[in-house]
Design a protein around this motif. Structure first.
Motif, PDB file in Angstrom:
ATOM      1  N   ASP A  60     -43.995 -21.056 -17.945  1.00 41.93           N
ATOM      2  CA  ASP A  60     -43.680 -22.477 -18.042  1.00 41.93           C
ATOM      3  C   ASP A  60     -44.229 -23.170 -16.786  1.00 41.93           C
ATOM      4  OD1 ASP A  60     -42.682 -25.020 -18.210  1.00 41.93           O
ATOM      5  OD2 ASP A  60     -40.572 -24.443 -18.344  1.00 41.93           O
ATOM      6  N   PRO A  61     -45.313 -23.942 -16.905  1.00 40.44           N
ATOM      7  CA  PRO A  61     -45.935 -24.558 -15.721  1.00 40.44           C
ATOM      8  C   PRO A  61     -45.048 -25.597 -15.042  1.00 40.44           C
ATOM      9  CG  PRO A  61     -46.905 -25.435 -17.723  1.00 40.44           C
ATOM     10  CD  PRO A  61     -46.021 -24.301 -18.141  1.00 40.44           C
ATOM     11  N   LYS A  62     -43.957 -25.971 -15.698  1.00 36.54           N
ATOM     12  CA  LYS A  62     -43.032 -26.926 -15.089  1.00 36.54           C
ATOM     13  C   LYS A  62     -41.680 -26.279 -14.772  1.00 36.54           C
ATOM     14  CE  LYS A  62     -45.074 -30.975 -17.341  1.00 36.54           C
ATOM     15  NZ  LYS A  62     -44.836 -32.158 -18.213  1.00 36.54           N
ATOM     16  N   GLY A  63     -41.601 -24.963 -14.928  1.00 38.69           N
ATOM     17  CA  GLY A  63     -40.356 -24.243 -14.703  1.00 38.69           C
ATOM     18  C   GLY A  63     -40.211 -23.750 -13.266  1.00 38.69           C
ATOM     19  N   PHE A  65     -41.385 -21.239 -11.850  1.00 40.78           N
ATOM     20  CA  PHE A  65     -42.595 -20.666 -11.252  1.00 40.78           C
ATOM     21  C   PHE A  65     -43.748 -21.676 -11.212  1.00 40.78           C
ATOM     22  CE2 PHE A  65     -40.254 -16.959 -12.921  1.00 40.78           C
ATOM     23  CZ  PHE A  65     -40.093 -16.262 -11.731  1.00 40.78           C
ATOM     24  N   ALA A  66     -43.416 -22.957 -11.264  1.00 40.52           N
ATOM     25  CA  ALA A  66     -44.446 -23.998 -11.221  1.00 40.52           C
ATOM     26  C   ALA A  66     -45.307 -23.875  -9.967  1.00 40.52           C
ATOM     27  CB  ALA A  66     -43.798 -25.376 -11.279  1.00 40.52           C
ATOM     28  N   VAL A  67     -44.699 -23.488  -8.850  1.00 36.74           N
ATOM     29  CA  VAL A  67     -45.454 -23.345  -7.596  1.00 36.74           C
ATOM     30  C   VAL A  67     -46.533 -22.279  -7.736  1.00 36.74           C
ATOM     31  CG1 VAL A  67     -45.301 -22.647  -5.179  1.00 36.74           C
ATOM     32  CG2 VAL A  67     -43.580 -24.175  -6.127  1.00 36.74           C
ATOM     33  N   LEU A  68     -46.201 -21.161  -8.391  1.00 33.64           N
ATOM     34  CA  LEU A  68     -47.198 -20.100  -8.576  1.00 33.64           C
ATOM     35  C   LEU A  68     -48.331 -20.549  -9.490  1.00 33.64           C
ATOM     36  CD1 LEU A  68     -45.273 -16.701  -8.863  1.00 33.64           C
ATOM     37  CD2 LEU A  68     -46.766 -17.496  -7.030  1.00 33.64           C
ATOM     38  N   HIS A  69     -48.018 -21.347 -10.502  1.00 31.55           N
ATOM     39  CA  HIS A  69     -49.070 -21.860 -11.387  1.00 31.55           C
ATOM     40  C   HIS A  69     -50.054 -22.706 -10.577  1.00 31.55           C
ATOM     41  CE1 HIS A  69     -47.771 -20.783 -15.524  1.00 31.55           C
ATOM     42  NE2 HIS A  69     -46.579 -20.694 -14.957  1.00 31.55           N
ATOM     43  N   LYS A  70     -49.543 -23.510  -9.659  1.00 32.94           N
ATOM     44  CA  LYS A  70     -50.424 -24.337  -8.824  1.00 32.94           C
ATOM     45  C   LYS A  70     -51.120 -23.505  -7.752  1.00 32.94           C
ATOM     46  CE  LYS A  70     -47.916 -28.696  -9.435  1.00 32.94           C
ATOM     47  NZ  LYS A  70     -47.162 -29.796  -8.766  1.00 32.94           N
ATOM     48  N   GLY A 108     -44.964  -9.442 -12.111  1.00 30.02           N
ATOM     49  CA  GLY A 108     -44.121 -10.446 -12.751  1.00 30.02           C
ATOM     50  C   GLY A 108     -44.499 -10.618 -14.216  1.00 30.02           C
ATOM     51  N   GLY A 109     -44.694 -11.862 -14.611  1.00 33.10           N
ATOM     52  CA  GLY A 109     -45.049 -12.160 -15.993  1.00 33.10           C
ATOM     53  C   GLY A 109     -46.533 -12.115 -16.281  1.00 33.10           C
ATOM     54  N   GLY A 110     -47.336 -11.692 -15.306  1.00 36.29           N
ATOM     55  CA  GLY A 110     -48.776 -11.537 -15.538  1.00 36.29           C
ATOM     56  C   GLY A 110     -49.617 -12.750 -15.201  1.00 36.29           C
ATOM     57  N   LEU A 111     -49.090 -13.662 -14.375  1.00 34.35           N
ATOM     58  CA  LEU A 111     -49.825 -14.892 -14.052  1.00 34.35           C
ATOM     59  C   LEU A 111     -51.157 -14.621 -13.362  1.00 34.35           C
ATOM     60  CD1 LEU A 111     -47.121 -16.248 -14.792  1.00 34.35           C
ATOM     61  CD2 LEU A 111     -47.462 -17.799 -12.878  1.00 34.35           C
ATOM     62  N   GLY A 220     -36.520 -28.420  -4.255  1.00 34.69           N
ATOM     63  CA  GLY A 220     -36.106 -27.620  -5.402  1.00 34.69           C
ATOM     64  C   GLY A 220     -37.256 -26.957  -6.128  1.00 34.69           C
ATOM     65  N   TRP A 221     -38.354 -26.686  -5.409  1.00 38.14           N
ATOM     66  CA  TRP A 221     -39.494 -26.006  -6.026  1.00 38.14           C
ATOM     67  C   TRP A 221     -39.112 -24.591  -6.472  1.00 38.14           C
ATOM     68  CZ3 TRP A 221     -44.220 -27.112  -2.307  1.00 38.14           C
ATOM     69  CH2 TRP A 221     -44.675 -28.426  -2.545  1.00 38.14           C
ATOM     70  N   LEU A 222     -38.236 -23.960  -5.697  1.00 42.07           N
ATOM     71  CA  LEU A 222     -37.809 -22.593  -5.962  1.00 42.07           C
ATOM     72  C   LEU A 222     -36.286 -22.539  -5.967  1.00 42.07           C
ATOM     73  CD1 LEU A 222     -40.219 -20.788  -3.471  1.00 42.07           C
ATOM     74  CD2 LEU A 222     -40.459 -20.815  -5.956  1.00 42.07           C
ATOM     75  N   PRO A 223     -35.693 -21.594  -6.694  1.00 42.80           N
ATOM     76  CA  PRO A 223     -34.234 -21.453  -6.644  1.00 42.80           C
ATOM     77  C   PRO A 223     -33.791 -21.102  -5.222  1.00 42.80           C
ATOM     78  CG  PRO A 223     -35.164 -20.212  -8.489  1.00 42.80           C
ATOM     79  CD  PRO A 223     -36.316 -20.646  -7.647  1.00 42.80           C
ATOM     80  N   ARG A 224     -32.648 -21.625  -4.815  1.00 36.19           N
ATOM     81  CA  ARG A 224     -32.124 -21.290  -3.490  1.00 36.19           C
ATOM     82  C   ARG A 224     -31.872 -19.788  -3.396  1.00 36.19           C
ATOM     83  NH1 ARG A 224     -27.837 -26.220  -2.127  1.00 36.19           N
ATOM     84  NH2 ARG A 224     -29.363 -27.924  -2.397  1.00 36.19           N
TER      85      ARG A 224
END
Length: 281
Positions: A60-63, A65-70, A108-111, A220-224
């Protein structure tokens, strides 16, 4: 470098530093040994559980892991340039990694596994979390990609005698119990001349302010709780680990976020995020 709201940093940073000190003082933080967990593995079960809980969000590019997608484009560009130069491959080719066996450890999910496979490599993606591997397998199959995803650890692969031309050790080392041991077991799987890329976060005041306070508490880019500052590794420490494992550090590059382009860029500044290239001697 992205600047976070100054007031929030001024208020939160001292509070979190005090929290880290108190937790360390009274033994409530995970120590690197974690009673060594009878050290048959460098895997931290708590870290595995943390990412297992997010397994459905990998693509999910907005979930979460959005930071990893970018982040993916800058690290793929770095990996591609270095591999092509080292193995004398044409960077303009559609499949310059043809014939190379590449391990994506902590996939991870294979990104990262998927774009590396598209560049022609034979990819093995390994993660200790079964839900992550299932997510990776389902997505890769839907894309028509053949990637060997496995629930396994670096220790298990090394013990089985697995060998690779390249190992991608990206944003993983700060989540394991024994970083030096982890690097050594990964290095065991490289033949002389093989490459290992390691991406992690430097242990500096700026990384605390940006990677933890800013990314987790302000934006809030990543969970605390995604990262623990005391587990961050300096480039000098990482270089020493690599050398002890029979690796030579060949390159060091920083990565920073540019808010104007909403993208990550390679830089000489290694105060926060950085990538290293090592070679098996």
């Amino acid at each position: 470098m992205l600047e976070f709201p100054t007031a929030a940093l001024v208020i939160l940073t001292p509070l979190l530093i005090c929290k880290c000190y108190v937790m360390r003082k009274f033994g409530l933080m995970r120590e690197t040994g974690m009673a060594k967990q009878a050290l048959t593995s460098t895997i931290d079960a708590g870290e595995v559980a943390k990412f297992t809980a997010l397994a459905e969000q990998w693509w999910d590019p907005k979930g979460q892991f959005a930071v990893l997608h970018k982040f993916n484009p800058v690290r793929i560009a770095y990996i591609k340039a270095q591999i092509c130069a080292h193995f004398s491959r044409d960077p303009l080719s559609l499949r310059p990694f043809e014939g190379l066996r590449i391990l994506d450890i902590g996939c991870g999910g294979g990104l990262l596994s998927e774009p590396i496979a598209r560049l022609g490599a034979s990819v093995v993606g390994v993660d200790p979390a079964e839900k992550n591997i299932r997510t990776a397998q389902v997505h890769a199959e839907a894309q028509g990609l053949q990637i060997d995803f496995r629930v396994a650890t670096a220790e298990e692969l090394a013990a089985a005698g697995e060998k690779f031309d390249v190992i991608l050790n990206m944003e993983v080392i700060e989540h394991v119990l024994e970083p030096a041991e982890f690097v050594a077991r990964c290095a065991d799987m490289l033949d002389p001349g093989g490459l290992m890329f390691i991406a992690t976060i430097n242990r500096t005041f700026r990384s605390f302010a940006l990677a933890i306070v800013g990314a987790e508490y302000v934006l809030g880019w990543l969970p605390r709780g995604t990262h623990q500052w005391e587990r961050f590794i300096t480039p000098d420490e990482l270089s020493a680990m690599a050398e002890a494992a029979g690796l030579r550090t060949r390159d060091l590059a920083g990565v920073r976020f540019n808010p104007l382009t909403n993208s990550w860029q390679q830089t000489d500044d290694v105060a926060v995020n950085y990538m290293t290239l090592t070679e098996k001697m």
